[in-house]
Design an enzyme around this catalytic site. Structure first.
Site, PDB file in Angstrom:
ATOM      1  N   ASP A  36       1.071  -1.190  -0.016  1.00  0.00           N
ATOM      2  CA  ASP A  36      -0.281  -0.404   0.020  1.00  0.00           C
ATOM      3  C   ASP A  36       0.841   1.198   0.016  1.00  0.00           C
ATOM      4  O   ASP A  36       1.133   2.554   1.249  1.00  0.00           O
ATOM      5  CB  ASP A  36      -1.173  -0.423   1.468  1.00  0.00           C
ATOM      6  CG  ASP A  36      -1.863   1.044   1.231  1.00  0.00           C
ATOM      7  OD1 ASP A  36      -1.877   1.805   2.393  1.00  0.00           O
ATOM      8  OD2 ASP A  36      -2.029   1.234   0.449  1.00  0.00           O
ATOM      9  N   ASP A 220      -1.903   5.671  -5.617  1.00  0.00           N
ATOM     10  CA  ASP A 220      -1.769   4.622  -4.475  1.00  0.00           C
ATOM     11  C   ASP A 220      -2.699   3.192  -4.873  1.00  0.00           C
ATOM     12  O   ASP A 220      -3.315   3.221  -4.880  1.00  0.00           O
ATOM     13  CB  ASP A 220      -3.290   5.009  -3.319  1.00  0.00           C
ATOM     14  CG  ASP A 220      -3.468   4.432  -2.375  1.00  0.00           C
ATOM     15  OD1 ASP A 220      -4.604   5.044  -1.750  1.00  0.00           O
ATOM     16  OD2 ASP A 220      -2.881   3.398  -1.993  1.00  0.00           O
TER      17      ASP A 220
HETATM   18  C1  LIG Z   1     -11.936   6.547  -0.327  1.00  0.00           C
HETATM   19  C2  LIG Z   1     -10.815   6.713   0.249  1.00  0.00           C
HETATM   20  C3  LIG Z   1      -9.585   5.702  -0.065  1.00  0.00           C
HETATM   21  C4  LIG Z   1     -10.019   4.184   0.362  1.00  0.00           C
HETATM   22  C5  LIG Z   1     -10.019   3.156   0.352  1.00  0.00           C
HETATM   23  N1  LIG Z   1     -10.267   1.769   0.566  1.00  0.00           N
HETATM   24  C6  LIG Z   1     -10.434   1.523  -0.726  1.00  0.00           C
HETATM   25  O1  LIG Z   1     -10.565   1.710  -1.644  1.00  0.00           O
HETATM   26  C7  LIG Z   1     -10.709   0.062  -0.493  1.00  0.00           C
HETATM   27  C8  LIG Z   1      -9.607  -1.228  -0.591  1.00  0.00           C
HETATM   28  C9  LIG Z   1     -10.530  -2.652   0.081  1.00  0.00           C
HETATM   29  C10 LIG Z   1     -10.014  -4.273  -0.140  1.00  0.00           C
HETATM   30  C11 LIG Z   1     -10.430  -4.889   0.281  1.00  0.00           C
HETATM   31  C12 LIG Z   1     -10.629  -4.794   1.483  1.00  0.00           C
HETATM   32  C13 LIG Z   1     -11.557  -4.173   1.962  1.00  0.00           C
HETATM   33  C14 LIG Z   1     -10.993  -2.680   0.580  1.00  0.00           C
HETATM   34  N2  LIG Z   1     -11.378  -0.279  -1.215  1.00  0.00           N
HETATM   35  C15 LIG Z   1     -12.950   0.514  -1.596  1.00  0.00           C
HETATM   36  O2  LIG Z   1     -13.127   1.252  -0.480  1.00  0.00           O
HETATM   37  N3  LIG Z   1     -13.801  -0.112  -2.289  1.00  0.00           N
HETATM   38  C16 LIG Z   1     -15.382   0.340  -2.368  1.00  0.00           C
HETATM   39  C17 LIG Z   1     -15.793   1.218  -3.437  1.00  0.00           C
HETATM   40  O3  LIG Z   1     -15.748   0.066  -4.849  1.00  0.00           O
HETATM   41  C18 LIG Z   1     -14.473  -0.354  -4.530  1.00  0.00           C
HETATM   42  C19 LIG Z   1     -14.169  -0.844  -3.010  1.00  0.00           C
HETATM   43  C20 LIG Z   1      -8.253   3.228   1.649  1.00  0.00           C
HETATM   44  O4  LIG Z   1      -8.966   3.108   2.526  1.00  0.00           O
HETATM   45  N4  LIG Z   1      -7.315   3.021   1.494  1.00  0.00           N
HETATM   46  C21 LIG Z   1      -5.616   2.348   2.022  1.00  0.00           C
HETATM   47  C22 LIG Z   1      -5.387   1.629   2.424  1.00  0.00           C
HETATM   48  C23 LIG Z   1      -6.468   0.407   1.756  1.00  0.00           C
HETATM   49  C24 LIG Z   1      -7.073   0.046   3.559  1.00  0.00           C
HETATM   50  C25 LIG Z   1      -8.091  -0.874   3.728  1.00  0.00           C
HETATM   51  C26 LIG Z   1      -7.513  -2.379   3.384  1.00  0.00           C
HETATM   52  C27 LIG Z   1      -7.111  -1.948   2.106  1.00  0.00           C
HETATM   53  C28 LIG Z   1      -5.960  -0.625   2.220  1.00  0.00           C
HETATM   54  C29 LIG Z   1      -5.080   3.583   1.783  1.00  0.00           C
HETATM   55  O5  LIG Z   1      -3.620   3.605   2.560  1.00  0.00           O
HETATM   56  O6  LIG Z   1      -4.608   3.524   0.514  1.00  0.00           O
HETATM   57  C30 LIG Z   1      -4.986   5.182   1.575  1.00  0.00           C
HETATM   58  F1  LIG Z   1      -3.923   6.003   1.326  1.00  0.00           F
HETATM   59  F2  LIG Z   1      -6.316   5.377   1.135  1.00  0.00           F
HETATM   60  C31 LIG Z   1      -5.058   6.049   3.321  1.00  0.00           C
HETATM   61  O7  LIG Z   1      -5.897   5.347   4.623  1.00  0.00           O
HETATM   62  N5  LIG Z   1      -4.240   6.477   4.100  1.00  0.00           N
HETATM   63  C32 LIG Z   1      -3.648   6.371   5.000  1.00  0.00           C
END
Ligand SMILES: CCCC[C@H](NC(=O)[C@H](Cc1ccccc1)NC(=O)N1CCOCC1)C(=O)N[C@@H](CC1CCCCC1)C(O)(O)C(F)(F)C(=O)NC
Length: 331
Positions: A36, A220
């Site tokens: 990530d 990201d």
């Molecule tokens: C809307 C703003 C960003 C949302 C982003 N999440 C996502 O993109 C999650 C990822 C996920 C995959 C599989 C299972 C569960 C979750 N997917 C998601 O929200 N969706 C909903 C929309 O359809 C697509 C799938 C996020 O928080 N990314 C984190 C890392 C994820 C955290 C949850 C687990 C998987 C990794 C990040 O680190 O990239 C960040 F930069 F966004 C962050 O929050 N940094 C502090």
């Protein structure tokens, strides 16, 4: 030294996330971790978690590793953009990714994870590849796997070659010429506060003209979709029959039968086009005729995000040199 490991989509239907095998400790314990670039904590499902919070994930048990050492008095706690989160204590141990080993890597062991992590059986934790300034370990923040490995790498870079519905790769320490075509366009990175933030040179919807307006956003690998300013998103969905910004589904949805335009974004003079098929993310519920868009508004997010949907149409070089830069190439 160098390393190379597979990035495997966790869902056969949609590229919601990618996991990579990582071995921890002695004898090796292998977990599937989500690399990530949007965060900077390496954390894992662990033997310190209540069993009620583990549902199919692999765990790391530091007490089964002869090389694990407790980082006494240290803890961590992180909350992500999607509202998920985790917290726990910290050990150091050997961590190996695709043949590249880091000794005494901080491994953040979960003592509590949010329900969305418990319900995602394919993700055993994360490897943060953001800048170490974002690390949440207290009282002394810890370095990422990339920062710990950097000095020993042939070149201070890692690359992402993510693919649609198939395994791609993360490479460390080298740029594999076989993975891209043409030239790599490098642009500056602003690593304050700690994301791989760069400026896109603009966008186009379908065959429309290119709007040369700079868009600052983060590259990201941990985010599934693309989150951009409202002006861009409304320009896109204006071309989709029946598209609406649904409060109930939390974003732009449209009839799955709709014809979608492609979406092109610029990096410097280079242009990357996401095909229509990639722009429909998934049916809002299995079997529904309403589909969720791959392009969503960053309004509620607070930051523009170029997630997996953008990354998988390019070969991306995360250059951790001084100054850091990011390179995009066609493939
Ligand atoms: C809307 C703003 C960003 C949302 C982003 N999440 C996502 O993109 C999650 C990822 C996920 C995959 C599989 C299972 C569960 C979750 N997917 C998601 O929200 N969706 C909903 C929309 O359809 C697509 C799938 C996020 O928080 N990314 C984190 C890392 C994820 C955290 C949850 C687990 C998987 C990794 C990040 O680190 O990239 C960040 F930069 F966004 C962050 O929050 N940094 C502090």
């Amino acid at each position: 030294s160098t390393g190379s490991a597979a990035a495997v989509p966790i869902n056969a239907e949609f590229d919601i996330a990618y996991v990579t095998p990582v071995t921890l400790g002695t004898p090796p314990q292998t977990l599937q971790l989500d690399f990530d670039s949007g965060s900077s904590d390496l954390w894992v499902f662990s033997s310190h978690l209540p069993t009620s919070q583990i549902r199919g994930q692999e765990i790391y048990a530091p007490n089964k590793s002869s090389t694990a050492k407790l980082l006494d008095g240290h803890s961590w706690s992180i909350t992500y953009g999607d509202g998920s989160g985790s917290r726990g204590n910290v050990y150091t141990d050997n961590v190996t990714v695709g043949g590249l080993m880091v000794e005494r890597q901080a491994i953040e062991c979960a003592q509590q994870v949010s329900s969305s992590f418990t319900s995602e059986a394919h993700i055993d934790g994360l490897v943060g590849l953001g800048f170490s300034t974002l690390n949440t370990v207290s009282p002394k923040s810890q370095l990422t796997f990339f920062d710990n490995a950097k000095g020993a790498l042939d070149s201070p870079v890692f690359t992402a070659d993510l693919k649609h519905k198939q395994a791609g790769t993360y490479d460390f320490g080298f740029i594999d010429k076989a993975k891209y075509t043409g030239e790599i366009t490098y642009v500056p990175v602003n690593n304050d506060p700690g994301y791989w933030t760069f400026s896109s040179s603009g966008y186009a919807v379908g065959s429309g003209n290119f709007s040369a307006s700079p868009i600052s956003g983060i590259a990201d690998t941990g985010t599934s979709l693309i989150y951009l300013p409202t002006a861009v998103v409304t320009a896109y969905y204006r071309q989709v029959q029946g598209a609406t910004n649904s409060r109930s589904y939390g974003g732009y949805v449209f009839p799955c039968s709709a014809t979608l335009p492609s979406f092109t974004f610029g990096v410097g003079e280079a242009r990357f086009t996401i095909p229509p098929a990639y722009m429909s993310y998934a049916a809002v519920t299995p079997g529904s005729s309403t589909c969720f868009g791959g392009l969503q508004s960053s309004n509620g997010v607070g930051i523009n995000i170029w997630g997996d949907l953008a990354l998988k149409v390019a070969f991306v070089v995360f250059n951790g040199g001084t100054p850091p830069t990011i390179g995009w190439a066609a493939k």
